[in-house]
Design a protein around this motif. Structure first.
Motif, PDB file in Angstrom:
ATOM      1  N   MET A  33       0.848  -1.193   0.000  1.00  0.00           N
ATOM      2  CA  MET A  33       0.000   0.000   0.000  1.00  0.00           C
ATOM      3  C   MET A  33       0.884   1.244   0.000  1.00  0.00           C
ATOM      4  SD  MET A  33      -2.785  -1.131   2.879  1.00  0.00           S
ATOM      5  CE  MET A  33      -3.859   0.271   2.675  1.00  0.00           C
ATOM      6  N   ASP A  34       0.431   2.278  -0.686  1.00  0.00           N
ATOM      7  CA  ASP A  34       1.154   3.538  -0.624  1.00  0.00           C
ATOM      8  C   ASP A  34       0.528   4.412   0.467  1.00  0.00           C
ATOM      9  OD1 ASP A  34      -1.139   4.778  -1.715  1.00  0.00           O
ATOM     10  OD2 ASP A  34      -0.325   4.746  -3.741  1.00  0.00           O
ATOM     11  N   ASP A  35       1.096   5.590   0.690  1.00  0.00           N
ATOM     12  CA  ASP A  35       0.617   6.466   1.762  1.00  0.00           C
ATOM     13  C   ASP A  35      -0.839   6.875   1.570  1.00  0.00           C
ATOM     14  OD1 ASP A  35       3.022   6.346   3.112  1.00  0.00           O
ATOM     15  OD2 ASP A  35       3.820   8.175   2.187  1.00  0.00           O
ATOM     16  N   GLU A  36      -1.245   7.120   0.338  1.00  0.00           N
ATOM     17  CA  GLU A  36      -2.634   7.520   0.073  1.00  0.00           C
ATOM     18  C   GLU A  36      -3.601   6.376   0.398  1.00  0.00           C
ATOM     19  OE1 GLU A  36      -6.007   9.752  -1.086  1.00  0.00           O
ATOM     20  OE2 GLU A  36      -4.031  10.257  -0.333  1.00  0.00           O
ATOM     21  N   GLU A  37      -3.247   5.157   0.026  1.00  0.00           N
ATOM     22  CA  GLU A  37      -4.097   4.008   0.336  1.00  0.00           C
ATOM     23  C   GLU A  37      -4.182   3.787   1.849  1.00  0.00           C
ATOM     24  OE1 GLU A  37      -3.480   1.260  -3.628  1.00  0.00           O
ATOM     25  OE2 GLU A  37      -1.877   1.314  -2.133  1.00  0.00           O
ATOM     26  N   ARG A  38      -3.075   3.971   2.534  1.00  0.00           N
ATOM     27  CA  ARG A  38      -3.091   3.853   4.001  1.00  0.00           C
ATOM     28  C   ARG A  38      -4.006   4.912   4.616  1.00  0.00           C
ATOM     29  NH1 ARG A  38       2.526   3.065   3.082  1.00  0.00           N
ATOM     30  NH2 ARG A  38       3.094   0.899   3.459  1.00  0.00           N
ATOM     31  N   ARG A  39      -3.966   6.129   4.086  1.00  0.00           N
ATOM     32  CA  ARG A  39      -4.827   7.200   4.597  1.00  0.00           C
ATOM     33  C   ARG A  39      -6.297   6.835   4.404  1.00  0.00           C
ATOM     34  NH1 ARG A  39      -8.069  10.702   2.961  1.00  0.00           N
ATOM     35  NH2 ARG A  39      -7.619  10.395   0.768  1.00  0.00           N
ATOM     36  N   ILE A  40      -6.631   6.314   3.222  1.00  0.00           N
ATOM     37  CA  ILE A  40      -8.019   5.935   2.926  1.00  0.00           C
ATOM     38  C   ILE A  40      -8.493   4.852   3.892  1.00  0.00           C
ATOM     39  CG2 ILE A  40      -9.488   4.790   1.207  1.00  0.00           C
ATOM     40  CD1 ILE A  40      -7.779   6.290  -0.942  1.00  0.00           C
ATOM     41  N   VAL A  41      -7.656   3.833   4.106  1.00  0.00           N
ATOM     42  CA  VAL A  41      -8.025   2.747   5.013  1.00  0.00           C
ATOM     43  C   VAL A  41      -8.165   3.267   6.440  1.00  0.00           C
ATOM     44  CG1 VAL A  41      -7.231   0.581   6.046  1.00  0.00           C
ATOM     45  CG2 VAL A  41      -7.063   0.928   3.579  1.00  0.00           C
ATOM     46  N   ARG A  42      -7.199   4.075   6.882  1.00  0.00           N
ATOM     47  CA  ARG A  42      -7.245   4.628   8.238  1.00  0.00           C
ATOM     48  C   ARG A  42      -8.521   5.446   8.434  1.00  0.00           C
ATOM     49  NH1 ARG A  42      -2.633   6.827   8.141  1.00  0.00           N
ATOM     50  NH2 ARG A  42      -1.494   5.143   9.107  1.00  0.00           N
ATOM     51  N   ASP A  43      -8.861   6.298   7.453  1.00  0.00           N
ATOM     52  CA  ASP A  43     -10.081   7.111   7.544  1.00  0.00           C
ATOM     53  C   ASP A  43     -11.338   6.236   7.589  1.00  0.00           C
ATOM     54  OD1 ASP A  43      -8.484   9.363   7.506  1.00  0.00           O
ATOM     55  OD2 ASP A  43      -8.976   9.917   5.428  1.00  0.00           O
ATOM     56  N   ALA A  44     -11.341   5.145   6.813  1.00  0.00           N
ATOM     57  CA  ALA A  44     -12.498   4.240   6.806  1.00  0.00           C
ATOM     58  C   ALA A  44     -12.666   3.559   8.155  1.00  0.00           C
ATOM     59  CB  ALA A  44     -12.348   3.208   5.689  1.00  0.00           C
ATOM     60  N   VAL A  45     -11.568   3.086   8.732  1.00  0.00           N
ATOM     61  CA  VAL A  45     -11.636   2.428  10.045  1.00  0.00           C
ATOM     62  C   VAL A  45     -12.130   3.417  11.095  1.00  0.00           C
ATOM     63  CG1 VAL A  45     -10.249   1.391  11.894  1.00  0.00           C
ATOM     64  CG2 VAL A  45      -9.896   0.690   9.523  1.00  0.00           C
ATOM     65  N   ILE A  46     -11.564   4.606  11.098  1.00  0.00           N
ATOM     66  CA  ILE A  46     -11.981   5.626  12.063  1.00  0.00           C
ATOM     67  C   ILE A  46     -13.464   5.942  11.887  1.00  0.00           C
ATOM     68  CG2 ILE A  46     -11.714   8.086  12.656  1.00  0.00           C
ATOM     69  CD1 ILE A  46      -8.670   7.673  12.059  1.00  0.00           C
ATOM     70  N   GLY A  47     -13.913   6.070  10.646  1.00  0.00           N
ATOM     71  CA  GLY A  47     -15.317   6.367  10.374  1.00  0.00           C
ATOM     72  C   GLY A  47     -16.251   5.268  10.851  1.00  0.00           C
ATOM     73  N   MET A  48     -15.863   4.012  10.641  1.00  0.00           N
ATOM     74  CA  MET A  48     -16.717   2.903  11.077  1.00  0.00           C
ATOM     75  C   MET A  48     -16.804   2.838  12.596  1.00  0.00           C
ATOM     76  SD  MET A  48     -16.177  -0.167   8.333  1.00  0.00           S
ATOM     77  CE  MET A  48     -14.404  -0.119   8.227  1.00  0.00           C
ATOM     78  N   TYR A  49     -15.685   3.025  13.278  1.00  0.00           N
ATOM     79  CA  TYR A  49     -15.717   3.006  14.737  1.00  0.00           C
ATOM     80  C   TYR A  49     -16.526   4.187  15.267  1.00  0.00           C
ATOM     81  CZ  TYR A  49     -12.763  -0.982  15.690  1.00  0.00           C
ATOM     82  OH  TYR A  49     -12.292  -2.257  15.807  1.00  0.00           O
ATOM     83  N   ALA A  50     -16.372   5.358  14.656  1.00  0.00           N
ATOM     84  CA  ALA A  50     -17.141   6.525  15.086  1.00  0.00           C
ATOM     85  C   ALA A  50     -18.631   6.285  14.876  1.00  0.00           C
ATOM     86  CB  ALA A  50     -16.683   7.770  14.323  1.00  0.00           C
ATOM     87  N   ALA A  51     -19.009   5.691  13.739  1.00  0.00           N
ATOM     88  CA  ALA A  51     -20.419   5.412  13.463  1.00  0.00           C
ATOM     89  C   ALA A  51     -20.997   4.431  14.478  1.00  0.00           C
ATOM     90  CB  ALA A  51     -20.575   4.855  12.047  1.00  0.00           C
ATOM     91  N   ALA A  52     -20.166   3.541  15.001  1.00  0.00           N
ATOM     92  CA  ALA A  52     -20.612   2.559  15.988  1.00  0.00           C
ATOM     93  C   ALA A  52     -20.443   3.074  17.417  1.00  0.00           C
ATOM     94  CB  ALA A  52     -19.830   1.262  15.813  1.00  0.00           C
ATOM     95  N   ASN A  53     -20.033   4.347  17.556  1.00  0.00           N
ATOM     96  CA  ASN A  53     -19.802   4.962  18.869  1.00  0.00           C
ATOM     97  C   ASN A  53     -18.821   4.157  19.713  1.00  0.00           C
ATOM     98  OD1 ASN A  53     -21.527   7.193  18.454  1.00  0.00           O
ATOM     99  ND2 ASN A  53     -23.283   5.885  18.883  1.00  0.00           N
ATOM    100  N   LEU A  54     -17.759   3.690  19.073  1.00  0.00           N
ATOM    101  CA  LEU A  54     -16.722   2.930  19.760  1.00  0.00           C
ATOM    102  C   LEU A  54     -15.426   3.723  19.773  1.00  0.00           C
ATOM    103  CD1 LEU A  54     -17.360  -0.561  18.127  1.00  0.00           C
ATOM    104  CD2 LEU A  54     -17.996   0.160  20.435  1.00  0.00           C
ATOM    105  N   GLU A  55     -14.591   3.451  20.767  1.00  0.00           N
ATOM    106  CA  GLU A  55     -13.289   4.096  20.830  1.00  0.00           C
ATOM    107  C   GLU A  55     -12.467   3.651  19.617  1.00  0.00           C
ATOM    108  OE1 GLU A  55      -9.342   4.082  23.658  1.00  0.00           O
ATOM    109  OE2 GLU A  55     -11.279   3.505  24.528  1.00  0.00           O
TER     110      GLU A  55
END
Length: 128
Positions: A33-55
């Protein structure tokens, strides 16, 4: 009867084999993965946890599946040695939580709709 949101045009149907191949290529890729792909994945994980109201967890990227297995094993051993039974229970509860399932469904639906919109825009642009 469920209302219809959209219908595939013949042009969209004609693009399906190319999209299938694209996703097969992505799935089977061994390219790092390049830096942009890592950013996309990181943002997706953060978004899913936020949507589930999880840390939000720490998102870690490794260079290979073997490295991931070794690190995951070492981390599990470390947590186990600390007697983190509550963490284990919370992990199992979060995995089974309805909010997690709903967030996963919503994220998948949004990604699918975005891909269909991109495909439609690409087809319209190509036709123009």
């Amino acid at each position: 009867m469920k209302p219809e949101k959209w219908r595939l045009t013949e042009g969209h149907k004609a693009e399906i084999p190319a999209w299938n191949q694209r996703w097969k290529d992505i799935i089977m890729s061994t390219q790092a993965m390049d830096d942009e792909e890592r950013r996309i994945v990181r943002d997706a994980v953060i978004g899913m946890y936020a949507a589930a109201n999880l840390e939000v967890p720490r998102v870690v990227f490794v260079s290979s599946p073997l490295q991931a297995a070794v690190i995951a094993g070492a981390a599990a051993a470390w947590w186990h040695s600390r007697g983190e039974a509550a963490t284990d229970a919370a992990t199992y509860d979060a995995t089974d939580a309805a909010a997690t399932a709903a967030a996963t469904y919503d994220a998948t639906a949004a990604a699918t709709e975005a891909a269909a919109t991109r495909a439609a825009a690409t087809a319209a642009t190509a036709a123009a």
